[in-house]
Scaffold this active site. Structure first.
Site, PDB file in Angstrom:
ATOM      1  N   HIS A   1      27.208 -26.849  33.482  1.00  0.00           N
ATOM      2  CA  HIS A   1      25.985 -26.064  33.658  1.00  0.00           C
ATOM      3  C   HIS A   1      25.444 -26.246  35.080  1.00  0.00           C
ATOM      4  O   HIS A   1      25.084 -25.269  35.753  1.00  0.00           O
ATOM      5  CB  HIS A   1      24.952 -26.515  32.612  1.00  0.00           C
ATOM      6  CG  HIS A   1      23.621 -25.836  32.700  1.00  0.00           C
ATOM      7  ND1 HIS A   1      23.170 -24.969  31.744  1.00  0.00           N
ATOM      8  CD2 HIS A   1      22.643 -25.901  33.643  1.00  0.00           C
ATOM      9  CE1 HIS A   1      21.962 -24.525  32.105  1.00  0.00           C
ATOM     10  NE2 HIS A   1      21.622 -25.083  33.248  1.00  0.00           N
ATOM     11  N   GLU A   2      25.393 -27.497  35.554  1.00  0.00           N
ATOM     12  CA  GLU A   2      24.827 -27.759  36.890  1.00  0.00           C
ATOM     13  C   GLU A   2      25.735 -27.239  37.996  1.00  0.00           C
ATOM     14  O   GLU A   2      25.253 -26.704  38.998  1.00  0.00           O
ATOM     15  CB  GLU A   2      24.533 -29.252  37.076  1.00  0.00           C
ATOM     16  CG  GLU A   2      23.525 -29.856  36.090  1.00  0.00           C
ATOM     17  CD  GLU A   2      22.256 -29.027  35.897  1.00  0.00           C
ATOM     18  OE1 GLU A   2      21.823 -28.347  36.847  1.00  0.00           O
ATOM     19  OE2 GLU A   2      21.703 -29.046  34.790  1.00  0.00           O
TER      20      GLU A   2
ATOM     21  N   GLN B   1      17.280 -25.064  42.058  1.00  0.00           N
ATOM     22  CA  GLN B   1      16.158 -25.034  41.104  1.00  0.00           C
ATOM     23  C   GLN B   1      14.898 -25.669  41.672  1.00  0.00           C
ATOM     24  O   GLN B   1      13.823 -25.507  41.094  1.00  0.00           O
ATOM     25  CB  GLN B   1      16.532 -25.740  39.796  1.00  0.00           C
ATOM     26  CG  GLN B   1      17.586 -24.982  38.988  1.00  0.00           C
ATOM     27  CD  GLN B   1      17.910 -25.729  37.714  1.00  0.00           C
ATOM     28  OE1 GLN B   1      18.662 -26.692  37.732  1.00  0.00           O
ATOM     29  NE2 GLN B   1      17.335 -25.303  36.603  1.00  0.00           N
TER      30      GLN B   1
ATOM     31  N   HIS C   1      25.176 -23.661  38.550  1.00  0.00           N
ATOM     32  CA  HIS C   1      23.988 -23.378  39.367  1.00  0.00           C
ATOM     33  C   HIS C   1      24.347 -23.319  40.853  1.00  0.00           C
ATOM     34  O   HIS C   1      23.792 -22.507  41.597  1.00  0.00           O
ATOM     35  CB  HIS C   1      22.932 -24.479  39.182  1.00  0.00           C
ATOM     36  CG  HIS C   1      21.977 -24.226  38.049  1.00  0.00           C
ATOM     37  ND1 HIS C   1      21.146 -23.127  37.994  1.00  0.00           N
ATOM     38  CD2 HIS C   1      21.701 -24.940  36.941  1.00  0.00           C
ATOM     39  CE1 HIS C   1      20.408 -23.189  36.894  1.00  0.00           C
ATOM     40  NE2 HIS C   1      20.730 -24.277  36.233  1.00  0.00           N
TER      41      HIS C   1
ATOM     42  N   CYS D   1      17.808 -24.459  29.867  1.00  0.00           N
ATOM     43  CA  CYS D   1      17.771 -24.657  31.319  1.00  0.00           C
ATOM     44  C   CYS D   1      16.313 -24.769  31.738  1.00  0.00           C
ATOM     45  O   CYS D   1      15.466 -24.038  31.229  1.00  0.00           O
ATOM     46  CB  CYS D   1      18.427 -23.454  31.998  1.00  0.00           C
ATOM     47  SG  CYS D   1      18.390 -23.522  33.788  1.00  0.00           S
ATOM     48  N   LEU D   2      16.019 -25.682  32.656  1.00  0.00           N
ATOM     49  CA  LEU D   2      14.628 -25.866  33.081  1.00  0.00           C
ATOM     50  C   LEU D   2      14.080 -24.631  33.800  1.00  0.00           C
ATOM     51  O   LEU D   2      12.870 -24.479  33.914  1.00  0.00           O
ATOM     52  CB  LEU D   2      14.492 -27.106  33.969  1.00  0.00           C
ATOM     53  CG  LEU D   2      14.705 -28.450  33.260  1.00  0.00           C
ATOM     54  CD1 LEU D   2      14.589 -29.606  34.248  1.00  0.00           C
ATOM     55  CD2 LEU D   2      13.726 -28.640  32.111  1.00  0.00           C
TER      56      LEU D   2
ATOM     57  N   GLY E   1      19.438 -32.358  33.417  1.00  0.00           N
ATOM     58  CA  GLY E   1      20.177 -32.028  34.634  1.00  0.00           C
ATOM     59  C   GLY E   1      19.336 -31.091  35.476  1.00  0.00           C
ATOM     60  O   GLY E   1      18.408 -30.446  34.975  1.00  0.00           O
TER      61      GLY E   1
HETATM   62 ZN   LIG Z   1      19.994 -24.914  34.460  1.00  0.00          ZN
END
Ligand SMILES: [Zn+2]
Length: 175
Positions: free
Chosen positions: A134-135, A50, A138, A92-93, A45
């Site tokens: 999670h997304e 991000q 963000h 998380c990226l 995701g």
């Molecule tokens: Zn994340």
């Protein structure tokens, strides 16, 4: 186009994203960039902030972990129903190689706009539900470390400090 993923420490990850007013080519390009960037980083995701864009748009792709769930792009998503709870490891990226247990709803239903400007609903459990939550977090400037125990966060302190420098450097370069 693959874009650089913004690391923890950047202010942009803490800003709430304003809603997308109109689904146009610019938004479709943003969604394409999200997919290219997520796939290059082998994530499940990614959210617009991000890749440095304050737009209420994100993607989720758990098709490997949870076959049957197709990759999805969500514009202006909101959780419209939820059930139960699950606790599981999350990463998380924007936090490479950092993981922590996070409590989430077990099942969620989300309403969003697709890349053609049509409203749709999607729902699911497990990984899919976790990734959606999670997304969407963000897009509100919330990060997974906000949900983990203070003990675990304490253990991550050194790594977070190092990451923060990367995020702050990104802010300086993109100010
Ligand atoms: Zn994340």
């Amino acid at each position: 186009m693959k874009r650089e993923i913004v690391m923890f420490g950047s202010q942009i990850l803490r800003k709430p994203c304003p809603p997308v007013e109109e689904v146009d080519d610019e938004i479709r390009e943003l969604v394409g960039d999200l997919f290219d960037s997520m796939r290059a980083a082998e994530g499940i995701g990614l959210a617009a902030p991000q890749i440095g864009l304050l737009q209420r748009a994100c993607i989720v792709d758990v098709s490997i972990q949870q076959p049957g769930y197709l990759p999805v792009a969500l514009i202006n998503p909101k959780i419209t129903a939820h059930e139960g709870e699950q606790i599981g490891e999350e990463g998380c990226l924007s936090f490479p190689e950092l993981y922590g247990d996070v409590k989430r709803y077990a099942w969620v239903e989300v309403e969003a706009t697709d890349i053609n400007g049509e409203t749709f609903k999607t729902a699911g459990d497990g990984f899919y539900s976790r990734a959606l939550q999670h997304e969407i977090d963000h897009l509100d400037g919330k990060l997974f470390i906000d949900h983990i125990s203070s003990l675990k966060r304490q253990l991550m302190r050194g790594a977070l400090k190092r990451l923060k420098k990367e995020g702050e450097a990104w802010d300086r370069e993109n100010a």
